[in-house]
Design a protein around this motif. Structure first.
Motif, PDB file in Angstrom:
ATOM      1  N   ASP A   7       0.476  -1.129   0.071  1.00  0.00           N
ATOM      2  CA  ASP A   7       0.009  -0.301   0.047  1.00  0.00           C
ATOM      3  C   ASP A   7       0.936   0.918   0.232  1.00  0.00           C
ATOM      4  OD1 ASP A   7       1.330   0.542   3.353  1.00  0.00           O
ATOM      5  OD2 ASP A   7      -0.808  -0.230   3.710  1.00  0.00           O
ATOM      6  N   GLY A   8       2.329   1.311   0.188  1.00  0.00           N
ATOM      7  CA  GLY A   8       2.881   2.543  -0.750  1.00  0.00           C
ATOM      8  C   GLY A   8       3.809   3.002   0.697  1.00  0.00           C
ATOM      9  N   PHE A   9       3.571   2.348   1.870  1.00  0.00           N
ATOM     10  CA  PHE A   9       3.666   2.717   3.055  1.00  0.00           C
ATOM     11  C   PHE A   9       6.245   3.112   3.164  1.00  0.00           C
ATOM     12  CE2 PHE A   9       6.757   2.132   7.105  1.00  0.00           C
ATOM     13  CZ  PHE A   9       5.659   2.376   7.655  1.00  0.00           C
ATOM     14  N   HIS A  10       6.428   2.655   1.442  1.00  0.00           N
ATOM     15  CA  HIS A  10       7.950   3.258   1.555  1.00  0.00           C
ATOM     16  C   HIS A  10       7.822   4.150   0.577  1.00  0.00           C
ATOM     17  CE1 HIS A  10       9.191  -0.908   3.528  1.00  0.00           C
ATOM     18  NE2 HIS A  10       9.157  -0.021   3.996  1.00  0.00           N
ATOM     19  N   LEU A  11       7.348   4.179  -0.584  1.00  0.00           N
ATOM     20  CA  LEU A  11       7.087   5.389  -0.844  1.00  0.00           C
ATOM     21  C   LEU A  11       7.470   7.009  -1.156  1.00  0.00           C
ATOM     22  CD1 LEU A  11       4.565   4.062  -3.735  1.00  0.00           C
ATOM     23  CD2 LEU A  11       5.930   3.262  -3.772  1.00  0.00           C
ATOM     24  N   PRO A  12       6.777   6.890   0.597  1.00  0.00           N
ATOM     25  CA  PRO A  12       7.139   8.668   0.750  1.00  0.00           C
ATOM     26  C   PRO A  12       8.411   8.753   1.040  1.00  0.00           C
ATOM     27  CG  PRO A  12       5.052   7.855   1.466  1.00  0.00           C
ATOM     28  CD  PRO A  12       5.838   6.428   0.476  1.00  0.00           C
ATOM     29  N   ARG A  13       9.025   7.749   1.310  1.00  0.00           N
ATOM     30  CA  ARG A  13      10.714   7.744   2.396  1.00  0.00           C
ATOM     31  C   ARG A  13      11.543   7.900   1.121  1.00  0.00           C
ATOM     32  NH1 ARG A  13      13.290   6.052   6.971  1.00  0.00           N
ATOM     33  NH2 ARG A  13      15.227   6.380   7.082  1.00  0.00           N
ATOM     34  N   PHE A  14      11.257   6.810  -0.358  1.00  0.00           N
ATOM     35  CA  PHE A  14      12.500   6.981  -1.280  1.00  0.00           C
ATOM     36  C   PHE A  14      12.017   8.315  -1.856  1.00  0.00           C
ATOM     37  CE2 PHE A  14      11.906   2.206  -1.549  1.00  0.00           C
ATOM     38  CZ  PHE A  14      12.957   1.568  -0.836  1.00  0.00           C
ATOM     39  N   ALA A  15      10.409   9.058  -2.040  1.00  0.00           N
ATOM     40  CA  ALA A  15      10.537  10.412  -2.278  1.00  0.00           C
ATOM     41  C   ALA A  15      11.149  11.619  -1.887  1.00  0.00           C
ATOM     42  CB  ALA A  15       8.899  10.122  -2.316  1.00  0.00           C
ATOM     43  N   GLU A  16      11.710  11.481  -0.808  1.00  0.00           N
ATOM     44  CA  GLU A  16      12.351  11.987   0.365  1.00  0.00           C
ATOM     45  C   GLU A  16      13.245  12.560  -0.696  1.00  0.00           C
ATOM     46  OE1 GLU A  16      13.052  11.461   4.210  1.00  0.00           O
ATOM     47  OE2 GLU A  16      11.088  10.740   4.714  1.00  0.00           O
ATOM     48  N   ARG A  17      13.910  11.589  -1.871  1.00  0.00           N
ATOM     49  CA  ARG A  17      15.782  12.361  -2.386  1.00  0.00           C
ATOM     50  C   ARG A  17      15.524  11.602  -3.627  1.00  0.00           C
ATOM     51  NH1 ARG A  17      20.114   8.897   1.059  1.00  0.00           N
ATOM     52  NH2 ARG A  17      18.517   7.939   1.153  1.00  0.00           N
ATOM     53  N   ALA A  18      14.666  11.272  -4.505  1.00  0.00           N
ATOM     54  CA  ALA A  18      15.387  10.403  -5.541  1.00  0.00           C
ATOM     55  C   ALA A  18      14.069  11.269  -6.661  1.00  0.00           C
ATOM     56  CB  ALA A  18      14.314   8.725  -5.413  1.00  0.00           C
ATOM     57  N   ARG A  19      14.832  10.916  -7.878  1.00  0.00           N
ATOM     58  CA  ARG A  19      14.453  12.555  -8.593  1.00  0.00           C
ATOM     59  C   ARG A  19      12.685  11.982  -8.951  1.00  0.00           C
ATOM     60  NH1 ARG A  19      18.063  12.516 -12.184  1.00  0.00           N
ATOM     61  NH2 ARG A  19      18.120  10.354 -12.386  1.00  0.00           N
ATOM     62  N   SER A  20      12.222  10.343  -8.577  1.00  0.00           N
ATOM     63  CA  SER A  20      11.376  10.018  -9.082  1.00  0.00           C
ATOM     64  C   SER A  20      10.852   8.413  -8.367  1.00  0.00           C
ATOM     65  CB  SER A  20      10.680   9.743 -10.500  1.00  0.00           C
ATOM     66  OG  SER A  20      11.226   8.545 -11.424  1.00  0.00           O
ATOM     67  N   VAL A  21       9.268   8.167  -7.899  1.00  0.00           N
ATOM     68  CA  VAL A  21       9.889   6.675  -7.569  1.00  0.00           C
ATOM     69  C   VAL A  21       8.601   5.942  -7.984  1.00  0.00           C
ATOM     70  CG1 VAL A  21       9.064   5.610  -5.352  1.00  0.00           C
ATOM     71  CG2 VAL A  21      10.330   7.930  -5.205  1.00  0.00           C
ATOM     72  N   LEU A  22       7.907   5.171  -8.771  1.00  0.00           N
ATOM     73  CA  LEU A  22       7.083   4.435  -9.057  1.00  0.00           C
ATOM     74  C   LEU A  22       6.780   2.847  -8.082  1.00  0.00           C
ATOM     75  CD1 LEU A  22       4.774   4.040 -10.900  1.00  0.00           C
ATOM     76  CD2 LEU A  22       6.333   2.810 -12.499  1.00  0.00           C
ATOM     77  N   GLY A  23       5.809   2.535  -7.933  1.00  0.00           N
ATOM     78  CA  GLY A  23       5.704   1.563  -7.081  1.00  0.00           C
ATOM     79  C   GLY A  23       4.682   0.404  -7.747  1.00  0.00           C
ATOM     80  N   VAL A  24       5.137  -0.648  -7.990  1.00  0.00           N
ATOM     81  CA  VAL A  24       4.883  -1.524  -8.622  1.00  0.00           C
ATOM     82  C   VAL A  24       3.871  -2.781  -7.527  1.00  0.00           C
ATOM     83  CG1 VAL A  24       4.068  -3.411 -10.025  1.00  0.00           C
ATOM     84  CG2 VAL A  24       6.296  -0.901 -10.722  1.00  0.00           C
ATOM     85  N   GLU A  25       2.481  -2.641  -7.692  1.00  0.00           N
ATOM     86  CA  GLU A  25       1.710  -3.336  -6.635  1.00  0.00           C
ATOM     87  C   GLU A  25       0.708  -4.518  -7.624  1.00  0.00           C
ATOM     88  OE1 GLU A  25       0.110  -6.245  -4.026  1.00  0.00           O
ATOM     89  OE2 GLU A  25       2.003  -5.410  -3.487  1.00  0.00           O
ATOM     90  N   PRO A  26       0.449  -6.164  -7.918  1.00  0.00           N
ATOM     91  CA  PRO A  26      -0.145  -6.645  -7.899  1.00  0.00           C
ATOM     92  C   PRO A  26      -1.285  -6.818  -7.511  1.00  0.00           C
ATOM     93  CG  PRO A  26       0.742  -7.842  -6.773  1.00  0.00           C
ATOM     94  CD  PRO A  26       1.684  -7.013  -6.588  1.00  0.00           C
ATOM     95  N   HIS A  27      -1.744  -6.416  -6.393  1.00  0.00           N
ATOM     96  CA  HIS A  27      -3.225  -6.279  -5.312  1.00  0.00           C
ATOM     97  C   HIS A  27      -4.080  -5.424  -5.717  1.00  0.00           C
ATOM     98  CE1 HIS A  27      -6.351  -8.166  -3.068  1.00  0.00           C
ATOM     99  NE2 HIS A  27      -6.252  -7.775  -2.641  1.00  0.00           N
ATOM    100  N   PRO A  28      -5.576  -4.679  -6.893  1.00  0.00           N
ATOM    101  CA  PRO A  28      -5.649  -3.652  -6.865  1.00  0.00           C
ATOM    102  C   PRO A  28      -5.854  -3.025  -5.268  1.00  0.00           C
ATOM    103  CG  PRO A  28      -6.913  -5.327  -8.535  1.00  0.00           C
ATOM    104  CD  PRO A  28      -5.301  -6.037  -7.271  1.00  0.00           C
ATOM    105  N   PRO A  29      -6.731  -3.428  -4.678  1.00  0.00           N
ATOM    106  CA  PRO A  29      -6.730  -3.476  -3.170  1.00  0.00           C
ATOM    107  C   PRO A  29      -5.965  -1.687  -2.579  1.00  0.00           C
ATOM    108  CG  PRO A  29      -8.174  -4.953  -3.222  1.00  0.00           C
ATOM    109  CD  PRO A  29      -7.294  -5.094  -4.116  1.00  0.00           C
ATOM    110  N   LEU A  30      -4.585  -2.666  -2.397  1.00  0.00           N
ATOM    111  CA  LEU A  30      -3.439  -2.503  -2.257  1.00  0.00           C
ATOM    112  C   LEU A  30      -2.772  -1.013  -3.203  1.00  0.00           C
ATOM    113  CD1 LEU A  30      -1.162  -5.601  -0.916  1.00  0.00           C
ATOM    114  CD2 LEU A  30      -2.830  -3.443   0.313  1.00  0.00           C
ATOM    115  N   VAL A  31      -3.191  -1.130  -4.457  1.00  0.00           N
ATOM    116  CA  VAL A  31      -2.668  -0.351  -5.284  1.00  0.00           C
ATOM    117  C   VAL A  31      -3.322   1.390  -4.878  1.00  0.00           C
ATOM    118  CG1 VAL A  31      -2.510   0.595  -7.744  1.00  0.00           C
ATOM    119  CG2 VAL A  31      -2.181  -1.638  -7.380  1.00  0.00           C
ATOM    120  N   GLU A  32      -4.852   0.786  -4.880  1.00  0.00           N
ATOM    121  CA  GLU A  32      -5.709   1.739  -4.307  1.00  0.00           C
ATOM    122  C   GLU A  32      -4.787   2.494  -3.187  1.00  0.00           C
ATOM    123  OE1 GLU A  32      -9.186   1.023  -3.815  1.00  0.00           O
ATOM    124  OE2 GLU A  32     -10.370   0.016  -5.988  1.00  0.00           O
TER     125      GLU A  32
END
Length: 246
Positions: free
Chosen positions: A63-88
């Protein structure tokens, strides 16, 4: 190339093994994520292993828990997840942030263009040893030359968590898994850290979604306080920058 232009909009079919915990208890898994690595030992190791300022792909992002942390420094961040409710949930988590997104897709068939990322990260998702070869190939395809695949998984040799893990998965051989990744060209790092929970009820609930009933009961009995020592295996492999001659 911008973030969204690197996303292949048509997802190709691929088999997905359901996650036994976050798919069914995402709110409780959120509490588990918050309890993990409270001293930052895993993050400190990751910082030392490769730069995180370029384009980062998080494979099996949940559900994207780590995405904001990566985004603190990265130029861009993309999360890929196979379970639709978690993508939401992941999309909602990063709503309003620039340069970070989450999309539906599997590790075996990543919905991204070739050579789009500098780092591909996967944490306790899909890359558990023999059988993950297709995902390894896909991660290499997604990486630019010189890019790094980083796999973070629980260490089955580290007590007590590893002992409980092996009790529930008697056919899982952590030594065999280590050998598999060595053959695949990975460098292995082991790091010990601590899970610390705010209250006893949450700790016990997390152990019950991670293990079978008898093993969870044993784990609860062996954990008198609010902390659990946990070991991680961190694996890295750098994509070659040129031709490999054999």
């Amino acid at each position: 190339m911008g973030l969204m232009s690197r996303i292949v909009t048509s997802l190709r079919a691929g088999s997905v093994l359901p996650s036994p915990n976050i798919w069914h208890w995402p709110d409780l898994y959120e509490a588990e994520n918050r309890a993990q690595d409270v001293d930052g030992a895993v993050w400190s190791l990751l910082d030392a292993l490769c730069p995180w300022t370029g384009d980062v792909l998080d494979i099996g992002c949940g559900d994207g828990f780590h995405l904001p942390r990566f985004a603190e420094r990265a130029r861009s961040v993309l999360g890929v997840e196979p379970h639709p409710p978690l993508v939401e949930r992941a999309v909602a988590r990063v709503a309003g942030r620039t340069g970070v997104a989450a999309v539906l897709g599997s590790a075996q068939d990543l919905p991204v263009a070739d050579g789009s990322f500098d780092v591909a990260h996967a944490r306790t998702a899909y890359f558990f040893g023999p059988g993950c070869e297709q995902g390894l190939r896909e991660a290499d395809r997604a990486l630019r030359p010189g890019g790094t695949l980083v796999i973070v998984d629980l260490d089955g040799l580290h007590a007590p968590y590893g002992r409980w893990l092996r009790a529930d998965l008697p056919t899982y051989d952590p030594v065999e898994v280590d050998r598999f990744f060595e053959i695949e060209g990975f460098t292995r790092h082991r790091v010990g850290t601590t899970w610390r929970f705010a209250d006893r009820g949450t700790l016990e609930a997390v152990l019950r979604i991670e293990f079978s009933q008898p093993v969870a009961a044993r784990a609860i009995a062996e954990t008198p306080g609010l902390e659990i020592p946990v070991g991680y295996r961190v694996l890295t492999r750098r994509k070659p920058t040129g031709l490999i001659l054999r």
